[in-house]
Design an enzyme around this catalytic site. Structure first.
Site, short mmCIF file in Angstrom:
data_model
loop_
_atom_site.label_atom_id
_atom_site.label_comp_id
_atom_site.label_asym_id
_atom_site.label_seq_id
_atom_site.Cartn_x
_atom_site.Cartn_y
_atom_site.Cartn_z
N SER A 192 9.46 -0.82 -14.09
CA SER A 192 9.18 -0.21 -12.79
C SER A 192 8.66 -1.21 -11.76
O SER A 192 8.82 -1.00 -10.57
CB SER A 192 8.20 0.95 -12.94
OG SER A 192 6.97 0.48 -13.45
N ASP A 433 -3.75 4.16 -9.15
CA ASP A 433 -2.69 3.29 -9.66
C ASP A 433 -2.96 1.87 -9.18
O ASP A 433 -2.80 1.56 -8.00
CB ASP A 433 -1.34 3.80 -9.15
CG ASP A 433 -0.17 2.92 -9.58
OD1 ASP A 433 -0.40 1.82 -10.14
OD2 ASP A 433 0.99 3.32 -9.33
N HIS A 436 1.26 -0.66 -9.74
CA HIS A 436 2.40 -0.80 -8.83
C HIS A 436 1.91 -1.32 -7.47
O HIS A 436 0.71 -1.53 -7.30
CB HIS A 436 3.12 0.55 -8.71
CG HIS A 436 3.65 1.03 -10.03
ND1 HIS A 436 2.99 1.94 -10.82
CD2 HIS A 436 4.76 0.68 -10.70
CE1 HIS A 436 3.68 2.14 -11.93
NE2 HIS A 436 4.76 1.38 -11.89
#
Ligand SMILES: *[C@@H]1O[C@H](CO)[C@@H](O)[C@H](O)[C@H]1NC(C)=O
Ligand SMILES: *[C@@H]1O[C@H](CO)[C@@H](O)[C@H](O)[C@H]1NC(C)=O
Ligand SMILES: *[C@@H]1O[C@H](CO)[C@@H](O)[C@H](O)[C@H]1NC(C)=O
Ligand SMILES: *[C@@H]1O[C@H](CO)[C@@H](O)[C@H](O)[C@H]1NC(C)=O
Ligand SMILES: *[C@@H]1O[C@H](CO)[C@@H](O)[C@H](O)[C@H]1NC(C)=O
Length: 454
Positions: A192, A433, A436
């Site tokens: 990702s 998060d 990312h």
């Protein structure tokens, strides 16, 4: 490929389909990897503690490699339903390959500008030239990375330019990039984080071509963006462990354990072999503790357990064998993106404090900073593998420059597909998060670096 080349699909519809696809894949996938890199314990390995019994280190080379016994039956592919009948300790075996002769050159990096290491430098505030695009105007933006849309109150994280110490980078120019891509396939392969870099590339490139000359074909594993007037594609292939594994389903890969075939890369290489420019990454999926190896000639389903780093080295060797025997550096370009750092421990940049990247608004300016998540043993292993490949691979060494960017993560300003308890909601750091990256943001600079080498 021919089919959708001819089909003239209306652009907004495709963008919508693409959104739904991305949303869908993230719904099933990201909570897994996110959870692992946050404070929850990994939900992994049938109760095994992460990094417990298995030494998470490099190989013990004093042990002789086992000889491959040749099986008559072709191996059955691994998928999400694959299980191990039993698990034994790693035997020390390595994939046998015809191309283990060492080419051994220097690790290639920074060759774009003579005598200048583009990866050593500092972040400079530059709200005149950055961001390179507008978040809300990129039709390929992912809800996982669109931080303004999800309420991030500050915007300075979009305004930083990477300044190498001893030279300047060539300015990003989408038209020039399209010229370099004319008639070519550019493919990103990995997890990702690599998908984030691919989305950044689409956002950087798309505004330079007419909307009716671009199209995107969502597919579970391989997603292809096509620019008709350049006869070029910018693609993303989901292959988080590089080799064949039970996590290869781009949508559904919430496995209780990672099972992989360290000696089988064909499933993915058959998809990437015709690309002209390849950008690989792999790292975070190896950081969840031991993995299970299911060798191609194992007929009884017996797995061998090995630490994540050891497993990654085996996979990287298979990948390197493929590169060594398939890449002519005069015809194709291969890049390997080093590990993307995470920022889970605020105490590492602000001793004595608690928390993580939540509410961080400034980069780190101490140039010696190196976070513990940027695992040095992994870096040494990657260097070793790369040096064997010489000029066939260029390293995009984004680790340290991204490590400075504790302010660049989505934290709570992204779409989450799970719902959180009120306790969690009261403590934003608990579900932030820090893995990312917001877009526009840090991955745009990775792509600017890639641009320097093409
Ligand atoms: C490597 O294996 C040999 C034999 O099993 C053992 O004696 C040695 O201590 C090991 N070395 C390391 C660094 O683990
Ligand atoms: C850029 O930042 C400076 C200093 O913070 C500010 O004075 C200026 O208005 C900003 N310019 C733009 C275009 O945002
Ligand atoms: C981005 O585009 C939107 C919609 O056109 C506009 O409202 C917004 O001000 C733009 N943002 C920036 C940072 O330029
Ligand atoms: C378009 O690019 C492909 C390679 O990606 C090439 O095989 C094909 O000949 C090109 N077509 C035209 C019309 O240039
Ligand atoms: C990447 O850069 C770091 C310094 O920031 C260096 O220690 C490391 O060896 C480099 N890695 C590779 C694979 O070149």
């Amino acid at each position: 490929m021919q089919r959708w080349q001819k089909r003239k699909t209306h652009f907004p519809l495709l963008a919508l389909v693409f959104f739904v696809f991305i949303a869908f894949s993230i719904l099933y996938s990201e909570s897994n990897i996110r959870g692992i890199h946050q404070d929850q314990p990994p939900r992994d390995s049938n109760g095994d503690q992460p990094r417990s019994t298995v030494q998470d280190g490099l190989f013990n080379n004093s042990r002789p490699a086992q000889v491959l016994k040749v099986s008559n039956k072709p191996p059955v592919g691994i998928d999400k339903f694959t299980t191990c009948s039993s698990t034994v300790r790693y035997s020390g075996r390595r994939a046998v390959s015809a191309v283990h002769r060492a080419e051994s050159g220097d690790v290639r990096a920074g060759s774009a500008v003579e005598g200048c290491d583009l990866f050593s430098g500092k972040w400079v505030f530059d709200n005149a030239s950055y961001p390179l695009y507008n978040e809300s105007r990129c039709p390929y933006m992912s809800d996982q990375l669109a931080c303004q849309k999800h309420g991030r109150p500050d915007i300075e994280y979009q305004f930083w330019r990477w300044q190498p110490h001893n030279c300047n980078m060539k300015r990003w120019n989408a038209m020039e990039m399209w010229e370099k891509l004319r008639g070519k396939r550019l493919m990103f392969v990995g997890d990702s984080l690599n998908r984030g870099q691919w989305i950044s590339m689409l956002c950087l490139l798309q505004s330079a071509i007419p909307a009716d000359k671009q199209s995107i074909t969502p597919n579970s594993e391989l997603t292809i963006f096509r620019a008709e007037n350049y006869n070029a594609t910018v693609e993303f292939l989901w292959a988080p462990l590089l080799v064949e594994s039970n996590s290869d389903d781009a949508v559904d890969h919430r496995m209780s354990e990672r099972i992989l075939r360290p000696d089988s890369i064909l499933r993915h290489s058959s998809q990437w072999e015709h690309a002209d420019i390849l950008v690989f990454n792999s790292f975070l999926w190896w950081r969840q503790g031991p993995v299970k190896l299911l060798w191609s000639d194992e007929e009884n389903g017996v797995c061998e357990e090995i630490g994540g780093l050891g497993g990654m080295e085996l996979a990287m060797e298979s990948w390197a064998d493929w590169v060594a025997s398939n890449i002519d550096p005069l015809k194709k370009k291969v890049f390997f993106v080093t590990m993307s750092p995470t920022h889970q421990l605020k105490e590492e940049w602000e001793p004595g404090s608690e928390g993580n990247c939540y509410d961080e608004k400034q980069p780190i300016h101490d140039e010696r900073y190196w976070g513990s998540a940027s695992d040095l043993s992994t870096m040494r292993m990657v260097e070793k593998v790369m040096s064997r490949l010489g000029s066939k691979v260029s390293v995009l060494n984004i680790t340290q420059l991204s490590d400075y960017r504790k302010d660049g993560h989505p934290t709570i300003y992204r779409k989450f597909w799970e719902s959180f308890s009120s306790e969690k909601l009261a403590n934003p750091a608990s579900y932030s998060d820090c893995t990312h990256w917001c877009l526009p943001g840090v991955p745009d600079v990775w792509n600017e670096l890639l641009f320097q080498f093409l």
